[in-house]
Structures are given as structure tokens and as C-alpha cells.
Design a protein around this motif. Structure first.
Motif, PDB file in Angstrom:
ATOM      1  N   LEU A  41       0.807  -1.211   0.000  1.00  0.00           N
ATOM      2  CA  LEU A  41       0.000   0.000   0.000  1.00  0.00           C
ATOM      3  C   LEU A  41       0.848   1.274   0.000  1.00  0.00           C
ATOM      4  CD1 LEU A  41      -2.941  -0.913   2.430  1.00  0.00           C
ATOM      5  CD2 LEU A  41      -3.052  -0.559  -0.052  1.00  0.00           C
ATOM      6  N   ASP A  42       1.970   1.257   0.704  1.00  0.00           N
ATOM      7  CA  ASP A  42       2.793   2.464   0.722  1.00  0.00           C
ATOM      8  C   ASP A  42       3.373   2.751  -0.661  1.00  0.00           C
ATOM      9  OD1 ASP A  42       4.518   0.294   0.762  1.00  0.00           O
ATOM     10  OD2 ASP A  42       5.960   1.225   2.114  1.00  0.00           O
ATOM     11  N   ARG A  43       3.655   1.693  -1.412  1.00  0.00           N
ATOM     12  CA  ARG A  43       4.146   1.868  -2.776  1.00  0.00           C
ATOM     13  C   ARG A  43       3.035   2.390  -3.688  1.00  0.00           C
ATOM     14  NH1 ARG A  43       6.137  -2.322  -6.587  1.00  0.00           N
ATOM     15  NH2 ARG A  43       7.788  -1.393  -7.853  1.00  0.00           N
ATOM     16  N   LEU A  44       1.821   1.933  -3.460  1.00  0.00           N
ATOM     17  CA  LEU A  44       0.689   2.423  -4.234  1.00  0.00           C
ATOM     18  C   LEU A  44       0.392   3.885  -3.908  1.00  0.00           C
ATOM     19  CD1 LEU A  44      -1.708  -0.673  -4.107  1.00  0.00           C
ATOM     20  CD2 LEU A  44      -0.241   0.068  -6.003  1.00  0.00           C
ATOM     21  N   ARG A  45       0.611   4.275  -2.654  1.00  0.00           N
ATOM     22  CA  ARG A  45       0.462   5.686  -2.283  1.00  0.00           C
ATOM     23  C   ARG A  45       1.478   6.534  -3.046  1.00  0.00           C
ATOM     24  NH1 ARG A  45      -1.416   8.095   2.321  1.00  0.00           N
ATOM     25  NH2 ARG A  45       0.628   9.092   2.581  1.00  0.00           N
ATOM     26  N   SER A 228       4.945 -13.321 -22.713  1.00  0.00           N
ATOM     27  CA  SER A 228       4.095 -12.164 -22.967  1.00  0.00           C
ATOM     28  C   SER A 228       2.967 -12.075 -21.944  1.00  0.00           C
ATOM     29  CB  SER A 228       3.507 -12.247 -24.377  1.00  0.00           C
ATOM     30  OG  SER A 228       4.542 -12.343 -25.349  1.00  0.00           O
ATOM     31  N   GLU A 229       2.464 -10.859 -21.771  1.00  0.00           N
ATOM     32  CA  GLU A 229       1.350 -10.635 -20.851  1.00  0.00           C
ATOM     33  C   GLU A 229       0.586  -9.397 -21.301  1.00  0.00           C
ATOM     34  OE1 GLU A 229      -1.078 -11.608 -19.154  1.00  0.00           O
ATOM     35  OE2 GLU A 229       0.096 -12.486 -17.516  1.00  0.00           O
ATOM     36  N   GLN A 230      -0.687  -9.341 -20.940  1.00  0.00           N
ATOM     37  CA  GLN A 230      -1.487  -8.149 -21.178  1.00  0.00           C
ATOM     38  C   GLN A 230      -2.140  -7.722 -19.872  1.00  0.00           C
ATOM     39  OE1 GLN A 230      -4.967  -8.573 -23.699  1.00  0.00           O
ATOM     40  NE2 GLN A 230      -5.053 -10.796 -23.382  1.00  0.00           N
ATOM     41  N   VAL A 231      -2.303  -6.397 -19.725  1.00  0.00           N
ATOM     42  CA  VAL A 231      -2.765  -5.846 -18.458  1.00  0.00           C
ATOM     43  C   VAL A 231      -3.674  -4.650 -18.720  1.00  0.00           C
ATOM     44  CG1 VAL A 231      -0.713  -4.364 -18.283  1.00  0.00           C
ATOM     45  CG2 VAL A 231      -1.968  -4.963 -16.211  1.00  0.00           C
ATOM     46  N   ASP A 232      -4.599  -4.424 -17.818  1.00  0.00           N
ATOM     47  CA  ASP A 232      -5.436  -3.231 -17.858  1.00  0.00           C
ATOM     48  C   ASP A 232      -4.533  -2.035 -17.575  1.00  0.00           C
ATOM     49  OD1 ASP A 232      -7.128  -1.087 -17.313  1.00  0.00           O
ATOM     50  OD2 ASP A 232      -8.608  -2.297 -16.259  1.00  0.00           O
ATOM     51  N   GLY A 233      -4.243  -1.261 -18.596  1.00  0.00           N
ATOM     52  CA  GLY A 233      -3.289  -0.165 -18.463  1.00  0.00           C
ATOM     53  C   GLY A 233      -3.786   1.024 -17.676  1.00  0.00           C
ATOM     54  N   ASN A 234      -5.062   1.038 -17.302  1.00  0.00           N
ATOM     55  CA  ASN A 234      -5.587   2.116 -16.468  1.00  0.00           C
ATOM     56  C   ASN A 234      -5.757   1.689 -15.017  1.00  0.00           C
ATOM     57  OD1 ASN A 234      -5.699   3.439 -18.890  1.00  0.00           O
ATOM     58  ND2 ASN A 234      -7.733   4.284 -18.566  1.00  0.00           N
ATOM     59  N   ASP A 235      -5.330   0.487 -14.709  1.00  0.00           N
ATOM     60  CA  ASP A 235      -5.329  -0.045 -13.340  1.00  0.00           C
ATOM     61  C   ASP A 235      -3.890  -0.009 -12.840  1.00  0.00           C
ATOM     62  OD1 ASP A 235      -5.346  -1.511 -11.002  1.00  0.00           O
ATOM     63  OD2 ASP A 235      -6.262  -3.301 -11.868  1.00  0.00           O
ATOM     64  N   ALA A 236      -3.552   1.022 -12.076  1.00  0.00           N
ATOM     65  CA  ALA A 236      -2.165   1.207 -11.637  1.00  0.00           C
ATOM     66  C   ALA A 236      -1.674   0.033 -10.795  1.00  0.00           C
ATOM     67  CB  ALA A 236      -2.044   2.505 -10.849  1.00  0.00           C
ATOM     68  N   VAL A 237      -2.557  -0.568 -10.016  1.00  0.00           N
ATOM     69  CA  VAL A 237      -2.164  -1.718  -9.189  1.00  0.00           C
ATOM     70  C   VAL A 237      -1.727  -2.864 -10.089  1.00  0.00           C
ATOM     71  CG1 VAL A 237      -2.930  -3.340  -7.426  1.00  0.00           C
ATOM     72  CG2 VAL A 237      -3.823  -1.006  -7.425  1.00  0.00           C
ATOM     73  N   THR A 298      -9.774   6.200  -5.538  1.00  0.00           N
ATOM     74  CA  THR A 298     -10.942   5.562  -4.923  1.00  0.00           C
ATOM     75  C   THR A 298     -10.552   4.269  -4.231  1.00  0.00           C
ATOM     76  OG1 THR A 298     -12.362   6.506  -6.643  1.00  0.00           O
ATOM     77  CG2 THR A 298     -13.253   4.668  -5.372  1.00  0.00           C
ATOM     78  N   TYR A 299      -9.678   3.504  -4.867  1.00  0.00           N
ATOM     79  CA  TYR A 299      -9.253   2.229  -4.288  1.00  0.00           C
ATOM     80  C   TYR A 299      -8.500   2.442  -2.975  1.00  0.00           C
ATOM     81  CZ  TYR A 299      -6.909  -2.289  -3.804  1.00  0.00           C
ATOM     82  OH  TYR A 299      -6.431  -3.493  -3.327  1.00  0.00           O
ATOM     83  N   LEU A 300      -7.547   3.365  -2.973  1.00  0.00           N
ATOM     84  CA  LEU A 300      -6.750   3.593  -1.770  1.00  0.00           C
ATOM     85  C   LEU A 300      -7.583   4.211  -0.659  1.00  0.00           C
ATOM     86  CD1 LEU A 300      -3.386   4.882  -3.290  1.00  0.00           C
ATOM     87  CD2 LEU A 300      -3.855   2.641  -2.290  1.00  0.00           C
ATOM     88  N   THR A 301      -8.527   5.060  -1.030  1.00  0.00           N
ATOM     89  CA  THR A 301      -9.423   5.637  -0.023  1.00  0.00           C
ATOM     90  C   THR A 301     -10.264   4.543   0.618  1.00  0.00           C
ATOM     91  OG1 THR A 301      -9.520   7.732  -1.235  1.00  0.00           O
ATOM     92  CG2 THR A 301     -11.250   7.320   0.378  1.00  0.00           C
ATOM     93  N   GLY A 302     -10.755   3.632  -0.186  1.00  0.00           N
ATOM     94  CA  GLY A 302     -11.544   2.510   0.342  1.00  0.00           C
ATOM     95  C   GLY A 302     -10.742   1.589   1.225  1.00  0.00           C
ATOM     96  N   ARG A 303      -9.432   1.504   0.980  1.00  0.00           N
ATOM     97  CA  ARG A 303      -8.555   0.680   1.823  1.00  0.00           C
ATOM     98  C   ARG A 303      -8.054   1.466   3.033  1.00  0.00           C
ATOM     99  NH1 ARG A 303      -5.761  -3.565  -0.620  1.00  0.00           N
ATOM    100  NH2 ARG A 303      -4.983  -3.905   1.502  1.00  0.00           N
ATOM    101  N   GLU A 304      -8.487   2.689   3.191  1.00  0.00           N
ATOM    102  CA  GLU A 304      -8.069   3.591   4.274  1.00  0.00           C
ATOM    103  C   GLU A 304      -6.568   3.831   4.247  1.00  0.00           C
ATOM    104  OE1 GLU A 304      -9.550   2.042   7.964  1.00  0.00           O
ATOM    105  OE2 GLU A 304     -11.639   2.532   7.494  1.00  0.00           O
ATOM    106  N   ALA A 305      -6.024   3.838   3.034  1.00  0.00           N
ATOM    107  CA  ALA A 305      -4.598   4.114   2.853  1.00  0.00           C
ATOM    108  C   ALA A 305      -4.371   5.514   2.306  1.00  0.00           C
ATOM    109  CB  ALA A 305      -3.991   3.086   1.896  1.00  0.00           C
TER     110      ALA A 305
END
Length: 373
Positions: A41-45, A228-237, A298-305
Motif C-alpha cells: 500500500l505504501d508503494r501504491l500511495r 508475454s502478458e497483457q494488463v489493464d493499463g488504467n489499473d495502476a495496481v 478511490t481504491y486507496l481511499t476505500g482501503r483507508e490508505a
């Protein structure tokens, strides 16, 4: 090189059938992440703080083009998750090979805004020392830097170093021959390079469906033996989780990896482009609903981070950063015409020496005329 019998089977190379995702558009948690580890979480912050700053930087740079302080600026608004993850996933001794659209990634890696924007103002081809920053010059031709990135990665491996090279490219670059040559060489020689495709849906005005018939651009790595891999590029996590795994894969000797991020540029190709000629407002608004900055907030706020006070502080910090960007660009550059002859060759040719002398003589003559007038 890996022996043929030790090379991965086709199934091991295949990307996930759907893009890796941890967080939905509304900021709620989803379980579609194929076993990737969620970043702390601190890295996501930290990622969120840099994304807020990156968006403000992007808006400021766009405004500077309207003021005549930049010749051109390719916005990356909407691609902040990809930009910030690219900077955060690398060690100081790793290398980043950016395109012209990756200014946010560069300032997030620690480069000075004025140095990053030098190319886009037209002062010089590169405003920073690539060797000191471990960041190659921003590349305008599509995909040419993938070959440079692969060659450097191969050289680092031959030197016994465990540094990794991350090459940033857009979807249009995957249609270029250089991209395919780089994939092939990297796979054959197990080069520790990660190819990160920011698929924002358009190669200037050409939509993806007119560029490729592949199920996803990530599948282009499979034929060359590249994981190879594909990822949701608008999902920072998700982007950070997948890039972390890709860089670690390359660092431990697993060879190259191709990652495709499905994202979107919300602004035009550059300030010289009219995006309304090839896409409609409804499409843009659909993607605004998937805004990577708001989604992570929104995600970090919901996690209280993340608190309201944190958000306010990060936005204030971003405004202060924008002030430094304006100050750097409002200062008139000090230009030396003779510098265009520097760094052309290690040992200048006779023709180059003669050309330099000719320009020097013309400059001296112009100075004399000015003084006499």
C-alpha cells in the motif's frame, strides 16, 4: 544463450486470456490477476502521488505549447498508470528507453522538467546525460529504440551485470520491422529487456483494428519465443504488479518479456492534431470513466490508505511542481550553434571540422557587423 531443449513451451509464453486486473473502473477490488502479487500500500500511495503530479505536469506542458514555450507536446493524459509504473519498477542502475510521449515517466524517474522538455522546445536532441540518468534520449521514430534497448541489455548481460532495460513503445510501433527484429534478437540471446507496449488505441489517427488482426498485441511476442502478458493499463495496481514481475523475470536470467497495457490517450496525439476528425466524444467519455488517477484514488481511499488531507497535500505538491516547470520553460535558453558539431563522431571527420570552421567564421562575421552597427 538458452539451449533449444531448455526453451519454454508455447503455453508458457502465452499472455492471460483477458488483461490482468486488480481494480475495476469504479475503484472496487476485482480478482482477475492471474496470481500476480499486489504491490504494498505504501508503494501504491507513492504511485498515486506521482500520478497526480504527472497529470499536472502534463497539463502544464500542454499549456506551454499554447504560450509558444514548447514547439510541440505529446500528451500522455490517461496513461499515467503506465508512465508511473515504468519509473517505479526500475532500480537506479536499470535503463529506460522512452518515446516522445513518455515525459511523465522521465520526470517521475527524477529528471529535471527543463531537461526533459528540451527536445520538445527544440533546443537540442536531448537535454540530459543519458549515461548518468540511465535514460536513453526520447525517441521520435517508431520502434528504433527497441533495437538500441536490446543491444544494451545484451551488453549488460555479457558484462555480468543484473541490470534490466525497459523499452517503452506505443501500439503503432508494433507494426514496425525494428520491433520484430528486436524481439527476435532479444529472445535468441536471452537479453534482459522488457518491451512495454502502451496500447492507447491509435497510431496517431489509425485505430488498432486497422493496425493488427491479432487477438491482442501481447501475442506478437509468442512467435519469437518471448514471454508475454497483457494488463489493464488504467489499473495502476495491475500495471505495477505485472511490470514488477516482468522486470524480475528478466533480471533473474529468464530472458525478455513483452507486456501490453490496454490504455487510452484522452487528449489529441499532439497539440498539432485534431482528434475529433477520427474519434467521437462518446468514446473519449467512456474512457474518462476509466481514469487511472481517480480509480487508484478511490481504491486507496476505500482501503483507508489515503485520506482527504493526503489528497489535498499531493495536489498542492503537484501545483508547486508545475511552478518549477513554468520557471524552467520561461527562462530563455542559451544556445551555441557550434554545439551541433559536438558528439557527431568520437573523432570528427575532415569534412565536419571544415563545416564547423565555416560556421564559426560566419558567426564571427555576424558579431562584427552587429558591433559596428
Amino acid at each position: 544463450m538458452t539451449r533449444r531443449e531448455d526453451r519454454p513451451q508455447a503455453a508458457e509464453l502465452m499472455p492471460s486470456e483477458t488483461p490482468v486486473r486488480f481494480v475495476a473502473e469504479d475503484g472496487t477490488r476485482v480478482d482477475r490477476h492471474a496470481g500476480y502479487a499486489e504491490p504494498a500500500l505504501d508503494r501504491l500511495r507513492t504511485a498515486y502521488r506521482l500520478m497526480v503530479r504527472g497529470r499536472r505536469f502534463d497539463a502544464q506542458a500542454t499549456a506551454l505549447t499554447k504560450q509558444g514555450r514548447l514547439a510541440v507536446y505529446p500528451s500522455s493524459a490517461g496513461q499515467e498508470a503506465c508512465q508511473i509504473a515504468s519509473a517505479l519498477t526500475l532500480r537506479p542502475d536499470d535503463w529506460l528507453f522512452p518515446t516522445y510521449r513518455d515525459s511523465v515517466a522521465l520526470v517521475s524517474r527524477g529528471l529535471e522538467p527543463g531537461e526533459v522538455l528540451t527536445l520538445l522546445r527544440g533546443d537540442a536532441h536531448c537535454g540530459y546525460d543519458p549515461a548518468a540518468a540511465r535514460v536513453a534520449p526520447q525517441c521520435t521514430p517508431l520502434a528504433t529504440q527497441t533495437l538500441h534497448a536490446t543491444g544494451l541489455a545484451h551488453a549488460l548481460a555479457r558484462q555480468g551485470k543484473d541490470s534490466v532495460v525497459l523499452a517503452l513503445i506505443g501500439d503503432g510501433a508494433t507494426s514496425e520491422g525494428d520491433f520484430h527484429e528486436a524481439l527476435n534478437f532479444a529472445a535468441v540471446f536471452d537479453a534482459p529487456v522488457v518491451f512495454f507496449v502502451q496500447n492507447n488505441g491509435y497510431a496517431i489517427s489509425v485505430p488498432l483494428e486497422k493496425q493488427s488482426a491479432a487477438p491482442a498485441l501481447a501475442y506478437k511476442g509468442v512467435g519469437y519465443g518471448v514471454r508475454s502478458e497483457q494488463v489493464d493499463g488504467n489499473d495502476a495496481v495491475a500495471v505495477l504488479a505485472v511490470l514488477d514481475a516482468a522486470v524480475e523475470h528478466a533480471r533473474r536470467g529468464g530472458g525478455p518479456m513483452l507486456v501490453e497495457a490496454h490504455t487510452y490517450r484522452m487528449d489529441a496525439h499532439t497539440n498539432a492534431d485534431d482528434a475529433t476528425r477520427y474519434r467521437d466524444a462518446e468514446e473519449v467519455e467512456r474512457w474518462r470513466a476509466a481514469d487511472p488517477v481517480r480509480r487508484l484514488e478511490t481504491y486507496l481511499t476505500g482501503r483507508e490508505a489515503l485520506s482527504a488531507k493526503d489528497i489535498e497535500e499531493f495536489r498542492a505538491e503537484a501545483e508547486e511542481f508545475a511552478v518549477t516547470v513554468r520557471a524552467a520553460m520561461n527562462a530563455e535558453p542559451v544556445l551555441d550553434p557550434l554545439s551541433m558539431f559536438d558528439h557527431v563522431y568520437a573523432e570528427p571527420t575532415r569534412q565536419l571540422v571544415a563545416q564547423r570552421a565555416l560556421v564559426a567564421a560566419e558567426l564571427e562575421a555576424a558579431d562584427r557587423e552587429t558591433q559596428e552597427a
